[in-house]
Design an enzyme around this catalytic site. Structure first.
Site, mmCIF file in Angstrom:
data_model
loop_
_atom_site.group_PDB
_atom_site.id
_atom_site.type_symbol
_atom_site.label_atom_id
_atom_site.label_comp_id
_atom_site.label_asym_id
_atom_site.label_seq_id
_atom_site.Cartn_x
_atom_site.Cartn_y
_atom_site.Cartn_z
ATOM 1 N N ARG A 121 50.254 -31.657 -10.055
ATOM 2 C CA ARG A 121 50.095 -30.359 -10.037
ATOM 3 C C ARG A 121 49.025 -29.889 -11.027
ATOM 4 N NH1 ARG A 121 55.505 -30.977 -9.609
ATOM 5 N NH2 ARG A 121 56.305 -30.721 -7.512
ATOM 6 N N LYS A 143 35.387 -23.573 -8.505
ATOM 7 C CA LYS A 143 35.703 -23.780 -6.982
ATOM 8 C C LYS A 143 35.697 -25.342 -6.785
ATOM 9 C CE LYS A 143 34.016 -19.863 -4.315
ATOM 10 N NZ LYS A 143 32.864 -19.627 -3.426
ATOM 11 N N GLU A 185 18.160 -22.114 -5.897
ATOM 12 C CA GLU A 185 19.326 -21.512 -6.607
ATOM 13 C C GLU A 185 19.024 -20.930 -7.677
ATOM 14 O OE1 GLU A 185 22.143 -21.988 -4.632
ATOM 15 O OE2 GLU A 185 23.148 -20.299 -5.793
ATOM 16 N N LYS A 225 26.036 -16.667 -13.637
ATOM 17 C CA LYS A 225 27.149 -17.041 -12.632
ATOM 18 C C LYS A 225 28.491 -16.926 -13.518
ATOM 19 C CE LYS A 225 29.100 -19.891 -9.569
ATOM 20 N NZ LYS A 225 29.241 -21.464 -8.928
ATOM 21 N N GLU A 235 36.364 -14.194 -5.425
ATOM 22 C CA GLU A 235 35.370 -13.672 -4.481
ATOM 23 C C GLU A 235 35.979 -12.370 -3.498
ATOM 24 O OE1 GLU A 235 33.948 -16.390 -1.131
ATOM 25 O OE2 GLU A 235 32.485 -16.518 -2.630
ATOM 26 N N ARG A 239 31.446 -11.545 -6.624
ATOM 27 C CA ARG A 239 31.125 -12.874 -6.368
ATOM 28 C C ARG A 239 30.354 -13.078 -5.115
ATOM 29 N NH1 ARG A 239 34.595 -17.760 -8.997
ATOM 30 N NH2 ARG A 239 33.491 -19.443 -7.863
ATOM 31 N N ASN A 243 26.163 -14.914 -2.487
ATOM 32 C CA ASN A 243 25.890 -15.247 -1.182
ATOM 33 C C ASN A 243 24.593 -14.670 -0.716
ATOM 34 O OD1 ASN A 243 28.192 -16.372 -0.745
ATOM 35 N ND2 ASN A 243 29.300 -14.658 -0.238
ATOM 36 N N HIS A 246 22.245 -16.279 1.929
ATOM 37 C CA HIS A 246 22.910 -17.289 2.670
ATOM 38 C C HIS A 246 23.336 -16.877 4.090
ATOM 39 C CE1 HIS A 246 23.561 -19.080 -1.318
ATOM 40 N NE2 HIS A 246 24.152 -20.125 -0.817
ATOM 41 N N HIS A 250 22.539 -19.929 5.970
ATOM 42 C CA HIS A 250 23.593 -20.818 6.674
ATOM 43 C C HIS A 250 23.283 -20.899 8.140
ATOM 44 C CE1 HIS A 250 27.048 -20.514 3.590
ATOM 45 N NE2 HIS A 250 26.527 -21.772 3.629
ATOM 46 N N HIS A 262 20.674 -27.714 1.875
ATOM 47 C CA HIS A 262 21.268 -26.546 1.891
ATOM 48 C C HIS A 262 20.508 -25.485 1.173
ATOM 49 C CE1 HIS A 262 24.233 -23.556 1.116
ATOM 50 N NE2 HIS A 262 23.856 -23.418 -0.252
#
Ligand SMILES: NC(=O)c1ccc[n+]([C@@H]2O[C@H](COP(=O)([O-])OP(=O)(O)OC[C@H]3O[C@@H](n4cnc5c(N)ncnc54)[C@H](O)[C@@H]3O)[C@@H](O)[C@H]2O)c1
Length: 360
Positions: A121, A143, A185, A225, A235, A239, A243, A246, A250, A262
């Protein structure tokens, strides 16, 4: 050394950026961990380059180290590797007082982070990111993720590390295509931040310049960030700004079926979204060109490939940023002034068309 403090509801931690910091990794880790057993999770490529050095340093610093290696590449973000790693931790009798150190790019960071978040955990985690993408983006924000056959990053958790230690020196062994991809990025962050960060990019005229300015580029990207993550850990709002580029990016990545990495697809997406919003009168004319110039000097693609409008629209409708019958876009009201714009799915074709004018 530049230190950026990240404060979240579950943990506070530092991101430290210093050339050569892998050579003194034990010293840095001792500032947050007492001596304990460490599972050093890495991949075959990064492990061959840096695991011995890191292991030696850690052992000299009083830690006991077990190195666990996964194959390089996205395919390692799997249940199979997760099972292998948690079973290895269990067989070696790791307890919650021990720790996981992720040494590698975003794949290792996401996978080791996920393993740390579920083993007993939750066992302590430290990130040692070695790719530019991981250093400017994936190692910060908490994340973690695995891929499923149905899509990328569909399983995961929010799990913060105790420390992120970034050594820009590791970028000297990163293949150029990956260095440049990670730089995409950085351009995204700089366009969102504007000001001195954007001006700094004018000094980058070729891929080698990225290495020269890496410590500053990383520190500025991480600061941005960290600010966004602190304002919006999971998000819901701010946040979403990350994107930027993207939405079309994407779709292009998906439709390219592996042709573009990517970051390359996002580079095209950054220019495309500026063109879309210039056509709407919401982004100042010339922004797309300015963004494209920064990407093109290092060889990133800036023009969308020949893709039919309807296939792009179909891919976009499956985007995770679709809520109900709207897709939320991030656009620049000016460099450094990002805004969110929900667009009804029924209007998407009209919005996207200006970016696809050369396409059938
Ligand atoms: N968690 C997040 O917030 C977040 C954000 C963005 C991306 N990601 C994830 O990150 C992953 C992509 O990260 P990536 O681009 O680092 O990919 P990666 O981890 O696969 O690294 C790319 C390649 O470079 C190699 N490599 C890494 N560092 C090296 C070095 N210093 N020298 C030589 N080779 C090196 C790796 O072995 C690999 O072959 C994706 O899975 C993506 O989903 C996560």
């Amino acid at each position: 050394m530049t230190t950026i403090e990240v404060k979240t509801t579950t943990a506070d931690y530092a991101v430290k950026v210093k050339i050569g910091s892998l050579m003194t990794v034990a010293q840095a880790i001792k500032t947050v961990w007492t001596p304990r057993r460490i599972a050093l999770i890495t991949d075959t490529t990064v492990g061959a380059l840096y695991a011995d050095q890191v292991q030696t340093q850690l052992m000299a610093g009083g830690f006991t180290v077990t190195v666990l290696t996964v194959p390089s590449g996205e395919a390692s973000k799997s249940w199979a590797q997760t099972m292998r790693l948690v079973e290895a931790l269990s067989q070696a009798h790791f307890t919650r007082n021990d720790g996981v150190v992720a040494l590698g790019g975003g794949v290792v960071g996401d996978l080791a982070g996920f393993v740390a978040s579920i083993y007993m955990r939750g066992i302590s985690l430290i990130q040692l990111p070695t790719s530019l993408l991981a250093q400017v983006d994936s190692s910060v924000g908490g994340k973690t993720a695995l891929d499923l056959p149905t899509g990328k990053n569909l399983v995961g958790s929010f799990y913060q590390p105790d420390l992120v230690l970034i050594d820009p020196q590791t970028l000297t062994t990163l293949p150029q295509r990956m260095l440049v991809e990670g730089y995409g990025e950085v351009v995204k962050c700089a366009a969102l931040v504007g000001g001195d960060f954007w001006k700094l990019l004018q000094s980058i005229q070729q891929p080698d310049d990225i290495l020269l300015l890496a410590p500053q580029l990383i520190a500025r990207s991480v600061s941005f960030k960290a600010r966004v993550v602190m304002a919006d850990e999971k998000e819901g709002g701010q946040r979403q700004l990350l994107n930027f580029g993207h939405t079309i990016g994407h779709a292009v990545e998906l439709l390219g079926r592996g042709r573009w990495m990517h970051g390359e697809a996002v580079a095209m997406g950054l220019v495309a979204v500026c063109q879309v919003f210039e056509a709407q009168g919401l982004t100042p004319v010339g922004t797309a060109q300015a963004v494209a110039a920064r990407l093109a000097v290092v060889g990133l693609p800036t023009e969308l490939p020949d893709l039919a409008l309807n296939t792009v629209l179909t891919a976009m409708r499956h985007d995770k940023k679709v809520h109900g019958d709207q897709l939320t876009w991030v656009y620049l009201a000016a460099l450094g002034q990002p805004q969110l714009q929900p667009v009804p799915l029924t209007d998407l074709a009209t919005w996207v068309a200006p970016a696809l004018t050369t396409v059938a």
